[in-house]
Structures are given as C-alpha cells and as structure tokens.
Motif scaffolding. Structure first.
Motif, mmCIF file in Angstrom:
data_model
loop_
_atom_site.group_PDB
_atom_site.id
_atom_site.type_symbol
_atom_site.label_atom_id
_atom_site.label_comp_id
_atom_site.label_asym_id
_atom_site.label_seq_id
_atom_site.Cartn_x
_atom_site.Cartn_y
_atom_site.Cartn_z
ATOM 1 N N GLU A 80 42.737 49.478 34.907
ATOM 2 C CA GLU A 80 42.899 50.659 35.276
ATOM 3 C C GLU A 80 43.708 51.010 36.249
ATOM 4 O OE1 GLU A 80 38.614 52.268 36.660
ATOM 5 O OE2 GLU A 80 38.876 50.403 37.339
ATOM 6 N N THR A 81 45.196 50.104 36.581
ATOM 7 C CA THR A 81 45.757 49.692 37.472
ATOM 8 C C THR A 81 46.678 50.766 36.514
ATOM 9 O OG1 THR A 81 47.334 47.893 35.894
ATOM 10 C CG2 THR A 81 45.575 47.490 38.458
ATOM 11 N N ARG A 82 47.751 51.677 37.607
ATOM 12 C CA ARG A 82 48.535 52.550 36.901
ATOM 13 C C ARG A 82 49.584 52.468 38.389
ATOM 14 N NH1 ARG A 82 44.983 56.878 35.050
ATOM 15 N NH2 ARG A 82 44.420 56.465 32.929
ATOM 16 N N THR A 83 50.311 52.586 38.729
ATOM 17 C CA THR A 83 51.060 52.407 38.969
ATOM 18 C C THR A 83 51.988 53.339 39.891
ATOM 19 O OG1 THR A 83 53.164 52.431 38.399
ATOM 20 C CG2 THR A 83 52.882 50.056 38.744
ATOM 21 N N GLU A 84 52.067 54.266 39.177
ATOM 22 C CA GLU A 84 52.644 55.980 39.588
ATOM 23 C C GLU A 84 51.660 56.669 40.617
ATOM 24 O OE1 GLU A 84 50.758 56.296 35.533
ATOM 25 O OE2 GLU A 84 51.783 54.870 36.216
ATOM 26 N N TRP A 97 47.398 53.091 42.175
ATOM 27 C CA TRP A 97 46.284 52.040 41.564
ATOM 28 C C TRP A 97 46.055 50.658 41.788
ATOM 29 C CZ3 TRP A 97 42.820 56.046 38.059
ATOM 30 C CH2 TRP A 97 42.008 56.422 38.885
ATOM 31 N N ILE A 98 45.764 50.374 42.134
ATOM 32 C CA ILE A 98 46.721 49.147 42.226
ATOM 33 C C ILE A 98 45.167 47.763 41.960
ATOM 34 C CG2 ILE A 98 48.184 48.372 43.719
ATOM 35 C CD1 ILE A 98 46.285 46.780 45.916
ATOM 36 N N SER A 99 45.159 46.378 41.251
ATOM 37 C CA SER A 99 44.222 46.064 41.014
ATOM 38 C C SER A 99 43.685 45.148 42.110
ATOM 39 C CB SER A 99 44.688 44.909 39.605
ATOM 40 O OG SER A 99 43.985 43.704 39.611
ATOM 41 N N VAL A 100 42.536 45.187 41.577
ATOM 42 C CA VAL A 100 41.328 44.371 42.940
ATOM 43 C C VAL A 100 41.813 42.623 42.871
ATOM 44 C CG1 VAL A 100 39.266 43.246 40.936
ATOM 45 C CG2 VAL A 100 39.379 43.682 44.144
ATOM 46 N N ASP A 101 42.888 42.633 41.923
ATOM 47 C CA ASP A 101 43.405 41.230 42.084
ATOM 48 C C ASP A 101 45.053 41.049 42.019
ATOM 49 O OD1 ASP A 101 41.088 40.208 40.476
ATOM 50 O OD2 ASP A 101 41.973 41.032 38.211
ATOM 51 N N ALA A 102 45.615 41.878 43.079
ATOM 52 C CA ALA A 102 46.596 41.915 43.257
ATOM 53 C C ALA A 102 46.857 41.461 44.848
ATOM 54 C CB ALA A 102 47.143 43.443 43.007
#
Length: 181
Positions: A129-133, A136-141
C-alpha cells in the motif's frame, strides 16, 4: 557473460531486498487489491484475449505488431493476476483498531515534528500500500520500525541518508476500518 538478465552481484546477507516483508495490509488496501484483481480478470484479460484472437486471424504473426504487442500485454496481465491472487492469499488483513490508541501501531496516522519545527504527516501501512505522494510508508521501513510502540511526545531518532534526524511525535490517530472490506 552479458545479457539483459544479468545484474550486479549483491551479498545476500546485506541485500535489503532479501529481508522478509510483513504480510500485513489494511482493510482498505485489501479491498483495493481485490478491486484491481477483479478488473484485470473480468475486464482487461477478456478484452486483450479478443484483441490477440483478432490479430492472429489476420495471418502471419511474425510481422504482426498488433499481435505481438497484445500478446505481450496479455502475458503481463496474466502474470499480474497470478501475483495478486497469490498475494491476497498471503496477506493478513488488519481490520480492527488497536486497544491502546495512544501508541503507534500498524495503520496509525502519525504527525512528526523535526528539529526545525517542520511537521510531516505519515501513515504506517502494508508493503503493498505504500504511496510516497501520500506519505504512506511501509511497516517495514526504518522510520516505521522506529515509531512502532512509541507514545505521544516521544523523541525518535532515525538514521537517514543525510545523517541522523530526530523527530517528536506530536499526534497519533487511527482511521476506523471500512465495512466494505
């Protein structure tokens, strides 16, 4: 050996692509993936199959650009359908709010303030679901891993490409899962 499938060698122990990804996804993200899968299987694939059949009926396929293009596109859609089907079987949908909403958990909307007073708003979501715009960051980031379990007004230090950055958590909120998922 040169070829289009050759890539630079990476040490598997240090390659970030080898790290296991979490299988968490929000209810909205799962619904979106199901919608994409449904569109591909019910609309896109039949349309491309028809185009390939029409192009094949024109005769010599070796010089038929319509056939070649549509066949490649059909294969790409079939591969995407396979990936989405497998991925939807693997994911674990998080469809409830955490008991303690004063801490940062999966699905949280977090507002951070850096040392200069600039605020950034992020949401911790699943890998798919990640969207940089939208931030929304990944839970793994790395930032998300650092934030998990923290409370309001906690200091968080993150190692970034430009050096260490310290943030203060100024707001934590959650969106109730939608009933349509």
């Amino acid at each position: 050996m040169k070829g289009r499938n050759m890539t630079r060698w990476r040490d598997p122990a240090k390659d970030p692509r080898q790290e296991p990804k979490s299988n968490l996804i929000t209810a909205e993200g799962a619904a979106r993936l199901r919608g994409v899968l449904d569109h591909l299987t019910r609309v896109k694939r039949p349309a491309l199959s028809t185009k390939v059949g029409e192009a094949a009926a024109q005769g010599d396929r070796s010089e038929n650009a319509d056939y070649t293009y549509n066949k490649k596109e059909l294969n790409r859609v079939i591969a995407r359908i396979g990936y989405l089907t497998k991925r939807l079987d693997e994911v674990q949908v998080v469809d409830r709010l955490p008991a303690d909403q004063e801490k940062v958990y999966f699905g949280a909307h977090v507002t951070l303030e850096d040392e200069e007073g600039e605020e950034i708003h992020i949401r911790i979501v699943g890998h798919d679901e990640t969207r940089t715009e939208n931030r929304w960051i990944s839970v793994d980031a790395p930032l998300a891993k650092t934030l998990l379990g923290k409370r309001l007004d906690d200091d968080v230090t993150v190692l970034a490409p430009g050096g260490e950055t310290t943030y203060i958590i100024t707001a934590i909120s959650y969106t109730a899962p939608s009933a349509k998922a």
